[in-house]
Design an enzyme around this catalytic site. Structure first.
Site, mmCIF file in Angstrom:
data_model
loop_
_atom_site.group_PDB
_atom_site.id
_atom_site.type_symbol
_atom_site.label_atom_id
_atom_site.label_comp_id
_atom_site.label_asym_id
_atom_site.label_seq_id
_atom_site.Cartn_x
_atom_site.Cartn_y
_atom_site.Cartn_z
ATOM 1 N N HIS A 11 0.878 -1.251 0.046
ATOM 2 C CA HIS A 11 -0.042 0.090 0.169
ATOM 3 C C HIS A 11 0.812 1.401 0.107
ATOM 4 O O HIS A 11 2.035 1.240 0.044
ATOM 5 C CB HIS A 11 -1.039 -0.158 1.109
ATOM 6 N N HIS A 29 4.262 1.445 2.386
ATOM 7 C CA HIS A 29 5.178 0.717 1.838
ATOM 8 C C HIS A 29 5.705 1.362 0.484
ATOM 9 O O HIS A 29 7.154 1.408 0.359
ATOM 10 C CB HIS A 29 4.882 -0.853 1.315
ATOM 11 N N CYS A 39 -1.562 -11.859 23.455
ATOM 12 C CA CYS A 39 -2.507 -11.565 22.370
ATOM 13 C C CYS A 39 -2.071 -12.165 21.070
ATOM 14 O O CYS A 39 -1.007 -11.935 20.699
ATOM 15 C CB CYS A 39 -2.785 -9.977 22.080
ATOM 16 N N CYS A 76 -1.440 -9.657 18.182
ATOM 17 C CA CYS A 76 -0.308 -8.900 18.171
ATOM 18 C C CYS A 76 0.970 -9.805 18.244
ATOM 19 O O CYS A 76 2.145 -9.230 18.166
ATOM 20 C CB CYS A 76 -0.375 -8.113 19.296
ATOM 21 N N CYS A 99 -6.867 -6.563 24.731
ATOM 22 C CA CYS A 99 -5.656 -6.113 23.935
ATOM 23 C C CYS A 99 -6.114 -4.706 23.222
ATOM 24 O O CYS A 99 -7.339 -4.641 22.697
ATOM 25 C CB CYS A 99 -5.406 -7.064 23.049
ATOM 26 N N HIS A 139 -6.739 -4.985 19.623
ATOM 27 C CA HIS A 139 -7.744 -5.943 18.835
ATOM 28 C C HIS A 139 -9.128 -6.108 19.588
ATOM 29 O O HIS A 139 -9.949 -6.668 19.285
ATOM 30 C CB HIS A 139 -7.131 -7.416 18.991
ATOM 31 N N LYS A 197 -13.704 17.020 -1.722
ATOM 32 C CA LYS A 197 -14.953 16.946 -2.385
ATOM 33 C C LYS A 197 -15.248 16.354 -3.598
ATOM 34 O O LYS A 197 -16.247 15.808 -3.936
ATOM 35 C CB LYS A 197 -15.012 18.672 -2.627
ATOM 36 N N LYS A 239 -15.692 12.756 -3.296
ATOM 37 C CA LYS A 239 -17.067 12.340 -2.487
ATOM 38 C C LYS A 239 -18.181 12.480 -3.812
ATOM 39 O O LYS A 239 -18.949 11.599 -3.824
ATOM 40 C CB LYS A 239 -17.328 13.324 -1.575
#
Ligand SMILES: [Zn+2]
Length: 631
Positions: free
Chosen positions: A22, A25, A130, A133, A147, A150, A300, A303
């Site tokens: 994404h 990265h 957890c 995690c 946690c 989460h 704007k 949207k």
């Protein structure tokens, strides 16, 4: 100018193989690529490392779910990263995978060393774990017994584990950070780490029992355990360049010039990693730089078009070069920045289509029409030509200095400002008219503009390697150097395609506005709507904040108002620290007469709510671009 050949070693974090690439990265990786290319252009020998982190519980679980082995799962997932980097023209010299045999072997060697040196010990304890995690939580860290990441209740687990004696390096690390101001950058992140180190630094659990997690690097001194993923992953920075395998290679590249990271992984890189290196006897890298985040706005436009665009989708739409350009141009390194397709298109049209693209097509059209497409010679350049040449000659030094200080957005700004100055030079000289009066003089104007453009283009090459290569290949040169005069006259200019076609924004028709009914009342406490709109209220983003010396109440702010940047002095120091404010969006009266407070210019006033001794700044509920009108 001669310069010793320096080595330049730069890294990105190794990305978790389970993720899909994404913007986070991509940004770090493009940044490392741009810096690598600039350093290569300066004659440095560069090693640019990126890669993936392939161990851990989530990989194991995803593989189980898919009914394949964890290694098969990694082999499938890693392709997403490799393909994305190819698409973005990333020139990494190596791509490390933590499942490589050489890495696993080197990690085990480090662990064995630390075990032999008594830097690791075993200990039985119980704790709240957890799974999401992959870590234990202290009861203090849990929120309502859950946690905080989460919002799930962790399991209570009792087990024996191995611990690295991280705690004993606390004082050493604080001292090291204080004595090496370049080590953690920017300053705000350094302060964050020093703040973290004010609490007691605990030892680090570096093992996981195989009964719970088998997908990891086995501890060399206890076969029933694997290595904690971070301990394994951080070592990639040294194993990739020969640590414990090829000492000569390792000495050539280490210490790294930059570890580039996102600001979410500061603790692992600035606390775990330095103490690990200290214990292992590895010198520390020169700089760990944590950049900010891209905030993806619902603007704007997106949207109204029902179309929220992810930055990487824009690569398919506009190509990799303009996206690389935008990301490097629009983020002040170390701060957060906004992203929207609208902002991208605005930047693209103004810098690339107008300033840069138009200049290139103007020059090539005029040379084709009037000189049979042969580059005209430079004959008796006048003061304007000489001035442009002087600026072109000082430009590479200026740009490279800014790059070396990691002020990339400013470096690009300087290049584009120079391109704009060539456009102004063309307007003043009007070679399209001059050709009818004096072909030699007009030719000199065109040679000057073309040579200026070539040098500017060459400086933008690390940012937009694809498009810029098209330009540079079209120019006949003596040698592809920055020095003025390398553009060869008497030779044909190659084909220049339209580099950056203008992007039209299709605006939807505005909704019909109902006429507002205004009832006028004769009351002295009421004002008309016109009175109200005399005050221009706009949003502003706080870029910098610092206390005004010798005062207790005043802060000096630098704010981004969209169109411009302003300095505002405000009496809020008893209510907010500078750190509270940086990055926040506030509301400012933009058309107030400037004032001087304690000898400091203040250009605007911020809005705050007050009651008794309480004061709270007025801000906006969701994110909106600086300079948006309020009212
Ligand atoms: Zn969790």
């Amino acid at each position: 100018m001669t310069r010793e050949k320096n080595t330049f070693y730069i890294t990105t974090p190794i990305y978790y193989v389970n993720d899909k690439p994404h913007i986070g990265h991509a940004y770090t990786t493009i940044l490392a690529d741009v810096l690598s290319r600039y350093h290569r252009a300066q004659g440095d020998e560069v090693f640019f490392l990126t890669g993936v982190d392939e161990h851990g519980q989530k990989v194991q679980q995803a593989a189980e779910k898919a009914g394949i082995s964890p290694q098969e799962h990694c082999d499938r997932m890693v392709v997403h990263f490799q393909k994305t980097w190819e698409k973005l023209e990333i020139t990494n010299d190596s791509f490390i995978r933590t499942t490589s045999d050489f890495h696993k072997k080197a990690v085990q060697d480090v662990l064995q060393d630390l075990w032999d040196k008594d830097e690791i010990y075993e200990h039985e304890y119980g704790g709240y774990y957890c799974v999401g995690c992959e870590r234990f939580y202290t009861t203090k860290e849990l929120v309502d017994g859950k946690c905080p990441q989460h919002l799930k209740e962790p399991e209570y687990i009792k087990e024996k584990n191995y611990f690295f004696k991280m705690g004993k390096y606390q004082e050493w690390l604080i001292d090291y950070i204080n004595r090496n101001p370049a080590f953690i950058q920017p300053e705000s992140r350094k302060n964050e780490v020093l703040g973290f180190l004010k609490g007691k630094l605990e030892d680090l659990c570096i093992s996981r029992p195989k009964s719970r997690l088998s997908w990891g690097i086995e501890l060399p001194f206890d076969k029933s355990y694997v290595t904690y993923v971070w301990f394994d992953a951080l070592l990639n920075y040294v194993t990739a360049i020969g640590y414990k395998q090829d000492e000569k290679l390792f000495e050539k590249w280490w210490p790294a010039n930059y570890h580039l990271i996102g600001k979410d992984i500061v603790t692992t890189h600035c606390v775990y990693w330095p103490t690990m290196m200290k214990a292992a006897g590895i010198p520390l890298p020169k700089t760990i730089f944590a950049h900010g985040w891209w905030l993806i706005n619902e603007t704007k436009m997106s949207k109204s078009l029902q179309n929220i665009v992810k930055p990487l989708d824009l690569v398919d739409k506009y190509g990799s070069d303009p996206v690389r350009y935008f990301l490097i141009r629009d983020m002040v390194l170390g701060q957060d920045a906004n992203f929207s397709e609208e902002m991208f298109i605005k930047r693209y049209n103004s810098d690339l289509a107008n300033d840069f693209g138009n200049l290139a097509s103007r020059i090539s059209t005029l040379i084709r029409k009037n000189y049979g497409n042969i580059i005209p010679p430079e004959i008796n350049p006048g003061p304007d030509e000489q001035n442009l040449r002087k600026n072109a000659e000082s430009l590479p030094g200026k740009v490279h200095n800014l790059i070396n200080e990691l002020r990339l957005n400013e470096a690009i700004e300087v290049i584009i400002a120079f391109v704009r100055s060539i456009n102004r030079f063309m307007e003043i000289k009007a070679p399209w008219k001059l050709v009818r009066l004096d072909l030699d003089q007009a030719g000199t104007v065109l040679y000057t503009a073309a040579e200026g453009l070539r040098i500017a283009a060459k400086l933008l090459e690390p940012v937009m390697p694809g498009k810029i290569d098209l330009i540079l290949n079209a120019f006949p040169v003596v040698s592809n150097e920055f020095a003025w005069g390398n553009l060869k006259n008497g030779e044909p200019l190659g084909m220049l395609p339209i580099l950056f076609p203008r992007v039209q924004i299709d605006k939807p028709a505005p909704a019909p506005i109902k006429a507002a009914e205004i009832v006028k009342e004769k009351d002295l406490n009421l004002i008309t709507i016109d009175d109200f709109f005399k005050a221009q209220l706009v949003t502003a983003r706080v870029l910098e904040a610092e206390p005004v010396p010798e005062t207790t109440k005043l802060l000096k702010l630098q704010v981004d108002m969209g169109k411009d940047r302003r300095q505002i002095v405000a009496g809020i120091a008893e209510h907010y620290t500078p750190e509270d404010l940086i990055g926040k969006t506030i509301v400012v009266v933009a058309n107030l007469q400037p004032a001087t407070i304690r000898g400091i210019k203040s250009n605007g006033m911020l809005l705050a709510a007050k009651k008794g001794k309480q004061l709270k700044l007025v801000t906006v509920m969701d994110d909106i671009a600086p300079g948006s009108s309020v009212g």
